[in-house]
Design a protein around this motif. Structure first.
Motif, PDB file in Angstrom:
ATOM      1  N   CYS A   1      -1.884   1.722  12.644  1.00 60.85           N
ATOM      2  CA  CYS A   1      -3.067   1.110  12.025  1.00 60.85           C
ATOM      3  C   CYS A   1      -4.198   1.193  13.046  1.00 60.85           C
ATOM      4  O   CYS A   1      -4.123   0.551  14.098  1.00 60.85           O
ATOM      5  N   PRO A   2      -5.242   2.006  12.770  1.00 62.50           N
ATOM      6  CA  PRO A   2      -6.316   2.163  13.756  1.00 62.50           C
ATOM      7  C   PRO A   2      -6.926   0.826  14.188  1.00 62.50           C
ATOM      8  O   PRO A   2      -7.258   0.653  15.355  1.00 62.50           O
ATOM      9  N   MET A   3      -7.027  -0.131  13.275  1.00 62.65           N
ATOM     10  CA  MET A   3      -7.596  -1.423  13.693  1.00 62.65           C
ATOM     11  C   MET A   3      -6.695  -2.117  14.705  1.00 62.65           C
ATOM     12  O   MET A   3      -7.176  -2.692  15.678  1.00 62.65           O
TER      13      MET A   3
ATOM     14  N   GLU B   1     -10.832  -7.877   4.634  1.00 60.39           N
ATOM     15  CA  GLU B   1     -11.231  -6.853   5.615  1.00 60.39           C
ATOM     16  C   GLU B   1     -12.509  -6.132   5.184  1.00 60.39           C
ATOM     17  O   GLU B   1     -13.044  -5.309   5.944  1.00 60.39           O
TER      18      GLU B   1
ATOM     19  N   MET C   1      -0.641   4.591   5.720  1.00 55.79           N
ATOM     20  CA  MET C   1       0.295   3.967   4.779  1.00 55.79           C
ATOM     21  C   MET C   1       0.948   5.016   3.890  1.00 55.79           C
ATOM     22  O   MET C   1       2.053   4.831   3.404  1.00 55.79           O
TER      23      MET C   1
ATOM     24  N   ILE D   1     -11.009   1.740   6.153  1.00 54.30           N
ATOM     25  CA  ILE D   1     -10.816   1.888   4.695  1.00 54.30           C
ATOM     26  C   ILE D   1     -11.617   0.806   3.962  1.00 54.30           C
ATOM     27  O   ILE D   1     -12.279   1.080   2.968  1.00 54.30           O
ATOM     28  N   HIS D   2     -11.529  -0.412   4.453  1.00 50.50           N
ATOM     29  CA  HIS D   2     -12.221  -1.525   3.791  1.00 50.50           C
ATOM     30  C   HIS D   2     -13.700  -1.570   4.160  1.00 50.50           C
ATOM     31  O   HIS D   2     -14.521  -2.031   3.366  1.00 50.50           O
TER      32      HIS D   2
ATOM     33  N   ASN E   1      -2.469  -7.534  12.492  1.00 45.20           N
ATOM     34  CA  ASN E   1      -2.844  -6.139  12.744  1.00 45.20           C
ATOM     35  C   ASN E   1      -3.288  -5.997  14.207  1.00 45.20           C
ATOM     36  O   ASN E   1      -4.451  -5.738  14.509  1.00 45.20           O
TER      37      ASN E   1
ATOM     38  N   CYS F   1     -11.398  -2.311   9.763  1.00 42.19           N
ATOM     39  CA  CYS F   1     -10.543  -1.312   9.097  1.00 42.19           C
ATOM     40  C   CYS F   1     -11.482  -0.312   8.431  1.00 42.19           C
ATOM     41  O   CYS F   1     -12.314  -0.698   7.599  1.00 42.19           O
TER      42      CYS F   1
ATOM     43  N   TYR G   1       0.812  -1.226   0.000  1.00 43.71           N
ATOM     44  CA  TYR G   1       0.000   0.000   0.000  1.00 43.71           C
ATOM     45  C   TYR G   1       0.841   1.270   0.000  1.00 43.71           C
ATOM     46  O   TYR G   1       0.298   2.374   0.009  1.00 43.71           O
TER      47      TYR G   1
ATOM     48  N   CYS H   1      -5.357   4.515   2.553  1.00 41.08           N
ATOM     49  CA  CYS H   1      -5.017   4.435   3.982  1.00 41.08           C
ATOM     50  C   CYS H   1      -4.048   5.584   4.283  1.00 41.08           C
ATOM     51  O   CYS H   1      -2.892   5.559   3.846  1.00 41.08           O
TER      52      CYS H   1
ATOM     53  N   VAL I   1       3.098   0.259   8.405  1.00 36.87           N
ATOM     54  CA  VAL I   1       2.536   0.839   9.629  1.00 36.87           C
ATOM     55  C   VAL I   1       3.153   0.160  10.854  1.00 36.87           C
ATOM     56  O   VAL I   1       3.826  -0.864  10.733  1.00 36.87           O
TER      57      VAL I   1
HETATM   58 FE1  SF4 Z   1      -4.813  -0.722   9.008  1.00 37.50          FE
HETATM   59 FE2  SF4 Z   1      -6.770  -0.569   7.238  1.00 37.50          FE
HETATM   60 FE3  SF4 Z   1      -4.561   0.855   6.858  1.00 37.50          FE
HETATM   61 FE4  SF4 Z   1      -4.556  -1.835   6.584  1.00 37.50          FE
HETATM   62  S1  SF4 Z   1      -5.652  -0.333   5.340  1.00 37.50           S
HETATM   63  S2  SF4 Z   1      -3.046  -0.592   7.665  1.00 37.50           S
HETATM   64  S3  SF4 Z   1      -5.995  -2.427   8.217  1.00 37.50           S
HETATM   65  S4  SF4 Z   1      -6.044   1.084   8.555  1.00 37.50           S
END
Ligand code: SF4
Ligand code: 13P
Length: 328
Positions: free
Chosen positions: A88-90, A225, A288, A199-200, A140, A197, A28, A285, A63
């Protein structure tokens, strides 16, 4: 600040040699970061590579949890994360032993295929309620959560990891979407947690419908995700590098890509005869994308930011990662 791109690249390459460093990049990352990296891959490939590299330093363009895993696996190496705030927020949602109120509802999950614990529960709470049930931690997660788990998994191997465990139930944290996807592909009972996540999770069933209307010939690929109802409509569900392998091997020539748009760079570069459409243009993201060539150069110059894990956490967390690497 160096603005000339080739001068910037030359400086990075000089530092790399001088410090016996290897640059790892997740799929990413920005195009130019992927281009300067020695190895680009998904979470599983990057963990495997970090565990076996012969070098003094790893500059991890990804991340925080990814750099942390590299440091857990290779404590003798200096592991640098070029951007301190690239988290990574998750991975930060579930805690090993403290509750973390995230949200109270489960939109769209009236009949989830897995039992989903709400965010008030810490991993230790879930373990207490399910004694003897093995714990699978998605990579993650923080090192503390890995240390409380029996084994790790990634999106590339979650089903194989679950199937490798004894008994007919597993606890799988923190991503409820990945856990539900795994639950659909194993006969074991999967006890999940309400992580996601953002984003997903923003991908909807309508997005799939629109993509099929706009690109009727294309194969729709989605990352696990994404929401379960989205995954059920996709043609192929896999990790980021899994998408690359699938598209390369497929006789089809058009693909809709249901993951972060950074993957498009490798897809287009490594399969130039095929066409790739992002499922949504806003699958970006921000964490990323924090890492730039400038931040990699600063990382070498200032030795920033060193990622370390205290031994009492690192040793049990390494056990969980090592078990995963033995499975697949
Ligand atoms: Fe985390 Fe989602 Fe970014 Fe992957 S895309 S690093 S799961 S926030
Ligand atoms: P992969 O392991 O499939 O590369 O995914 C990592 C990730 O963070 C997905 O959002």
């Amino acid at each position: 600040m160096i603005s000339d791109l080739s001068a910037l690249r030359d400086q990075i390459l000089r530092f790399k040699e001088e410090k016996r460093a290897v640059i790892l990049s997740h799929n990413y990352q920005r195009d130019e970061v992927q281009e300067i990296a020695d190895f680009v891959g998904d979470s599983l490939e990057l963990s495997r590579t970090a565990a076996t590299l012969d070098c003094a330093m790893i500059v991890f363009c990804g991340v925080h949890f990814m750099a942390e895993s590299a440091s857990i696996l290779s404590p003798e190496k200096t592991v640098l994360l070029p951007e301190r705030e690239a988290g990574c927020p998750m991975a930060d949602m579930i805690r090993a032993d403290a509750p973390r109120p995230v949200r109270k509802t489960f939109p769209g999950f009236e009949n989830p295929p897995a039992y989903v614990y709400p965010p008030e529960f810490s991993l230790k709470d879930i373990k207490k309620q399910n004694p003897g049930v093995p714990v699978v931690a998605y990579v993650n997660t923080t090192a503390e959560v890995k240390a409380e788990s029996d084994i790790c998994c990634t999106s590339a191997n979650v089903v194989r990891v679950i199937e490798s465990l004894p008994g007919d139930a597993v606890i799988c944290v923190p991503d409820k979407n990945l856990s539900m996807w795994a639950a659909k592909n194993t006969r074991k009972k999967v006890i999940a947690w309400d992580g996601y996540c953002n984003i997903h999770e923003r991908v909807t069933v309508e997005d799939i419908g629109r993509a099929r209307r706009e690109h009727p010939q294309a194969v729709v690929m989605a990352h696990p995700e994404c929401r379960i109802e989205v995954l059920e409509l996709a043609d192929h569900v896999t990790s980021t590098s899994g998408m690359l392998r699938f598209a390369t091997a497929s006789p089809e020539t058009e693909f809709v890509v249901g993951t972060e748009i950074g993957l498009l760079h490798r897809l287009r570069k490594e399969t130039p005869n095929k066409v790739f459409y992002p499922l949504r243009n806003d699958m970006v993201c921000p964490n990323m994308k924090k890492t730039t060539l400038q931040s990699i150069l600063r990382s070498f110059r200032e030795n920033t930011f060193v990622v370390n894990v205290p031994e009492h956490v690192r040793i049990p967390a390494k056990l969980a990662l090592d078990r995963m690497l033995r499975v697949a």
